[in-house]
Design an enzyme around this catalytic site. Structure first.
Site, mmCIF file in Angstrom:
data_model
loop_
_atom_site.group_PDB
_atom_site.id
_atom_site.type_symbol
_atom_site.label_atom_id
_atom_site.label_comp_id
_atom_site.label_asym_id
_atom_site.label_seq_id
_atom_site.Cartn_x
_atom_site.Cartn_y
_atom_site.Cartn_z
ATOM 1 N N CYS A 1 4.337 -5.595 15.760
ATOM 2 C CA CYS A 1 3.657 -4.769 16.772
ATOM 3 C C CYS A 1 2.217 -5.249 16.972
ATOM 4 O O CYS A 1 1.529 -5.587 16.003
ATOM 5 C CB CYS A 1 3.662 -3.307 16.348
ATOM 6 S SG CYS A 1 5.329 -2.670 16.120
ATOM 7 N N GLU B 1 0.824 -1.215 0.000
ATOM 8 C CA GLU B 1 0.000 0.000 0.000
ATOM 9 C C GLU B 1 0.853 1.257 0.000
ATOM 10 O O GLU B 1 1.928 1.285 0.590
ATOM 11 C CB GLU B 1 -0.823 0.053 1.277
ATOM 12 C CG GLU B 1 -1.890 -0.973 1.352
ATOM 13 C CD GLU B 1 -2.638 -0.859 2.667
ATOM 14 O OE1 GLU B 1 -3.415 -1.746 2.948
ATOM 15 O OE2 GLU B 1 -2.408 0.119 3.403
ATOM 16 N N CYS C 1 -0.734 -3.355 15.040
ATOM 17 C CA CYS C 1 -0.551 -3.030 13.625
ATOM 18 C C CYS C 1 -1.012 -4.166 12.726
ATOM 19 O O CYS C 1 -0.610 -5.318 12.900
ATOM 20 C CB CYS C 1 0.920 -2.718 13.371
ATOM 21 S SG CYS C 1 1.303 -2.452 11.628
HETATM 22 N N1 SAH Z 1 7.614 0.461 10.721
HETATM 23 C C1 SAH Z 1 7.747 1.859 10.855
HETATM 24 C C2 SAH Z 1 7.056 2.652 9.786
HETATM 25 C C3 SAH Z 1 5.771 2.125 9.300
HETATM 26 S S1 SAH Z 1 4.484 1.886 10.525
HETATM 27 C C4 SAH Z 1 7.266 2.310 12.217
HETATM 28 O O1 SAH Z 1 6.676 1.520 12.949
HETATM 29 O O2 SAH Z 1 7.536 3.462 12.538
HETATM 30 C C5 SAH Z 1 3.385 3.067 9.989
HETATM 31 C C6 SAH Z 1 2.712 3.914 11.015
HETATM 32 O O3 SAH Z 1 1.403 3.388 11.181
HETATM 33 C C7 SAH Z 1 3.344 3.968 12.404
HETATM 34 O O4 SAH Z 1 3.447 5.301 12.841
HETATM 35 C C8 SAH Z 1 2.358 3.196 13.251
HETATM 36 O O5 SAH Z 1 2.354 3.670 14.544
HETATM 37 C C9 SAH Z 1 1.053 3.449 12.529
HETATM 38 N N2 SAH Z 1 0.020 2.472 12.816
HETATM 39 C C10 SAH Z 1 0.106 1.137 12.731
HETATM 40 N N3 SAH Z 1 -1.065 0.560 13.115
HETATM 41 C C11 SAH Z 1 -1.894 1.568 13.440
HETATM 42 C C12 SAH Z 1 -3.254 1.628 13.902
HETATM 43 N N4 SAH Z 1 -3.978 0.531 14.082
HETATM 44 N N5 SAH Z 1 -3.782 2.852 14.135
HETATM 45 C C13 SAH Z 1 -3.069 3.967 13.913
HETATM 46 N N6 SAH Z 1 -1.801 3.988 13.487
HETATM 47 C C14 SAH Z 1 -1.212 2.793 13.257
HETATM 48 FE FE1 SF4 Z 2 5.383 -2.222 13.856
HETATM 49 FE FE2 SF4 Z 2 3.679 -2.141 11.840
HETATM 50 FE FE3 SF4 Z 2 5.775 -0.417 11.884
HETATM 51 FE FE4 SF4 Z 2 6.154 -3.049 11.453
HETATM 52 S S1 SF4 Z 2 5.015 -1.632 10.134
HETATM 53 S S2 SF4 Z 2 7.307 -1.753 12.847
HETATM 54 S S3 SF4 Z 2 4.612 -4.019 12.738
HETATM 55 S S4 SF4 Z 2 4.047 -0.485 13.297
#
Ligand code: SAH
Ligand code: SF4
Length: 355
Positions: free
Chosen positions: A124, A87, A127
């Protein structure tokens, strides 16, 4: 599979082709004219075009789906050459400009949120990208092509300024070599000309890799996905925190080369009844003391089966007010595209369920 033109920095491409000065012309076709085939590259001799077409692929991805949000955000689902999907999000902010005659005009300010991996290893708990596990790294070309495809799809003029945030799917620092090539390719003045100052790498906090990125001295900004102020909660949210705890991340940030006019962004995902209390805000102020920081508060965006809940607007506002009252710069991230499965990973997940 043939290599794609988009995988190479201009220097690397020049080293591969003869005569090498043609690399500059190819760059112009790829990044300024958005050419779709080698055949369009009219200023290259025909035999060279034929040889190049045999050896290289153009776009390493295709648009599978677009979702439009009422606020102008467009979310793309791309298929790569091996049919894996990623995406990318185009964010548009309205910017008012006043010219010397006092005339006000509205300009769109573009930011593209790119993916760096198919899936993610970090896992995470909040996520959706993590749920599908890790599939593979993207190549530099697959990162760069997301932006070219979106510029072409929206007829965005080559000279329009645009920002890159590496905040899509995947952990950019887990794919450091492709990331560093992508930063260089984006920045090429004869290509997309997106200065590293306009590129922000978001990381879940692999401290040693933050150091490694700093040593490359690319000039990019970093954003740290902090999300918690104590290690127990951070480890629940980001299991890797066991190995790279909060203190190690803060130390790495202190060592990172930062432009004197800029700040390190700390992203803080606010989750109801987990980290949305004023005691956490207080700890955050202490933790960031002495760092030129900016805190970006993000509402947790629930999805089906997600273990957490969205915080109330009042609690996020109170959290921000506390930070600001105690001298921290803090913003609340607008829920851009909330009506179109906002957080990255959510569109892909939806597609996979319907496939
Ligand atoms: N892996 C890197 C960059 C991509 S994650 C990182 O973790 O920083 C992309 C972004 O989406 C991050 O800021 C994360 O906190 C956010 N994110 C992931 N799941 C989410 C959710 N359910 N609601 C809101 N933000 C979310
Ligand atoms: Fe964590 Fe999602 Fe960022 Fe990967 S993409 S580091 S699982 S928030």
């Amino acid at each position: 599979m043939k290599p794609s033109f988009f995988d190479y920095t201009k220097e690397a491409l020049a080293a591969r082709i003869t005569p090498s000065f043609r690399a500059k012309q190819i760059y112009n076709w790829l990044y300024v004219r958005y050419a779709q085939s080698v055949d369009e590259m009219a200023n290259l001799p025909k035999p060279m075009r034929e040889a190049l077409a045999n050896e290289y692929d153009m776009m390493p991805l295709r648009i599978l789906k677009r979702e439009y949000s009422s606020d102008g955000t467009i979310k793309y689902l791309f298929a790569l050459r091996d049919d894996k999907t990623i995406e990318t999000v185009l964010l548009r902010m309205k910017e008012e400009q006043i010219d010397c005659n006092g005339t006000r005009t509205q300009h769109a300010k573009y930011t593209v949120c790119v993916s760096t991996q198919v899936g993610c290893k970090v896992g995470c708990s909040f996520c959706l990208t993590a749920k599908g596990g890790f599939v593979r790294d993207l190549s530099a070309g697959e990162i760069v092509a997301q932006v070219v495809a979106i510029k072409k799809d929206n007829d965005i003029a080559p000279e329009r300024r645009l920002n890159i945030v590496y905040m899509g799917m995947g952990e950019p620092l887990d794919n450091l070599s492709a990331l560093s090539d992508a930063i260089t390719i984006f920045a090429d003045p004869e290509g997309l000309a997106i200065s590293p100052k306009r590129q922000t790498v978001s990381t879940s906090g692999l401290s040693t890799k933050i150091d490694a990125l700093g040593k490359l001295d690319t000039g990019v900004h970093i954003a740290i996905s902090l999300h918690a102020v104590d290690d127990a909660l951070r480890t629940e949210l980001i299991p890797m925190n066991k190995a790279y705890n909060i203190a190690s991340i803060i130390d790495a940030v202190r060592r990172f080369p930062i432009d004197a006019r800029k700040r390190v962004m700390f992203e803080y995902l606010v989750i109801k009844d987990k980290n949305d209390d004023i005691a956490s805000a207080k700890k955050l102020v202490k933790l960031l003391a002495g760092i030129k920081a900016k805190v970006n508060l993000i509402f947790f965006n629930p999805y089906e089966g997600s273990p957490y809940e969205r915080p109330s607007v009042e609690s996020v506002k109170a959290f921000a007010d506390y930070l600001i009252a105690h001298g921290l710069l803090a913003t609340i991230r607008e829920s851009k595209g909330i009506d179109i499965s906002a957080a990255c990973g959510q569109l892909r997940e939806k597609e996979m369920q319907t496939l």
